[in-house]
Design an enzyme around this catalytic site. Structure first.
Site: not given
Length: 381
Positions: A74, A76, A106, A140-141, A169, A354
């Site tokens: 992903h 995003d 990520d 995805e997020e 991931e 994150h």
């Protein structure tokens, strides 16, 4: 992206920086998929931009015959937050041989590493039979409704389902490749409202306190473990994540009480069996109640076999260590892919995902690219 002259490995850093500089906070694409498409098209990938709702996705494939290997990821990212960054969260700058920016870990760094790895793989093994594809989503997020799920449905309609899929991931724990995730726990949330009879707290015999009843239900659900785990999974967990009665008066027994639960479950259960488990606990109170349940994904397991063995061999060749097979952590889009084909997860070290000042050492990024090249060599051996 072209191989580096002189047979030097392709450097994933420039592509990682270009992707990070696109502020693609869910659901915005901010040009990230265009950057990736521009890197893949010269390598012979047929690229399809797929929009579902407000979400942009990309499916790119090189080759038409089997076996078909798909890399999923992903572009995003989660919001960077407003404070604490030492620089711009979307600068993609390198400081002290470390790449900084939202998505460095990520998982824009992982995507760049895969493209670099496949570039080098194709330079040497481009005539091997088989197909390589990338399923890259911008959802995805976020709610994960208009991303991987919808792209897989589109792929199924066109006969594009792969024979195996690797989700990039950042699954490594302490060192690159120390973990290969071969499954994930299921996740479900339940919202419960239990009804009683409102009344004065001085005359409880004239009321029916739903708080007391709901507390007893929650005690039944949490007093004993649901299970002790299984061969590849840790024990199922049930956590009370909310409790509310909306009562502002200290002398009133309310008419209803509400609770919210989250269950992370292993392969001994399904969301349906656990929903019945909740109903059974509620029925013991012989009170009226309502319950709403949402399951974001059932548990899944890719059992050891040719695909998992290929990933283990690739890690061993690249790092000299044997990876552990793991199913811990939260959920990922692998839960959707598992409905169609064998899937596993392998990526960089997830220490800063994150977080403020999210980053990845440049050498780790390059080592991941080399690992992904080896994964392709083993998968197509």
């Amino acid at each position: 992206m072209k191989p580096t002259p002189g047979n030097q490995p392709t450097d994933p850093l420039p592509l990682a920086q270009a992707l990070i500089r696109c502020p693609s906070v869910t659901p915005a694409d901010a040009g990230a998929l265009g950057v990736l498409e521009a890197a893949l098209a010269p390598l012979g990938f047929a690229c399809h931009r797929l929009r579902f709702g407000e979400i942009e996705n990309l499916y790119a494939r090189r080759g038409t015959e089997g076996p078909h290997f798909c890399y999923a990821g992903h572009t995003d990212v989660v919001p960077p937050g407003e404070q604490g960054w030492d620089g711009s969260p979307f600068s993609g700058e390198v400081r002290g041989d470390v790449l900084y920016g939202r998505g460095a870990c990520d998982m824009k760094g992982g995507i760049a590493a895969f493209v670099a790895g496949l570039t080098d793989y194709l330079a040497v093994h481009g005539d091997r039979p088989g197909s390589i594809s990338l399923l890259i989503t911008g959802d995805e997020e976020g709610p994960a409704r208009d991303g991987t799920v919808k792209v897989l449905e589109w792929m199924a309609e066109r006969g594009e389902i792969p024979d195996m899929a690797l989700v990039g991931e950042p699954t490594s724990r302490l060192a690159l490749g120390d973990i290969v995730k071969v499954g994930r726990r299921g996740s479900m949330t339940a919202w419960i409202t239990l009804f009683g009879t409102q009344g004065h707290s001085a005359y409880p015999q004239r009321a029916d306190n739903p708080i007391h009843r709901l507390i007893r239900v929650l005690h039944r659900l949490t007093a004993q473990p649901i299970d002790g785990g299984s061969e590849f999974f840790e024990a199922t967990t049930l956590q009370v994540t909310g409790f509310d009665v909306g009562n502002t008066a200290n002398n009133v027994i309310p008419a209803e009480a509400r609770a919210m639960l989250n269950i992370r479950f292993n392969d001994l259960h399904s969301s349906a069996s656990l929903t019945e488990h909740l109903h059974a606990a509620l029925r013991t109170e012989e009170a009226r109640y309502e319950m709403r349940v949402e399951c974001s994904g059932e548990s899944f397991l890719t059992s050891p076999g040719p695909f998992v063995d290929a990933l283990k061999r690739a890690v061993e060749r690249s790092t000299g260590a044997t990876p552990a097979l793991d199913t811990g952590g939260g959920t990922s889009d692998a839960r959707f892919i598992a409905r169609y084909c064998p899937v596993a997860e392998l990526g960089g070290v997830g220490a800063t995902m994150h977080k403020v000042n999210e980053c990845v050492p440049v050498e780790e990024l390059r080592a991941l690219a080399a690992l992904y090249r080896t994964v392709l060599e083993e998968a197509f051996a």
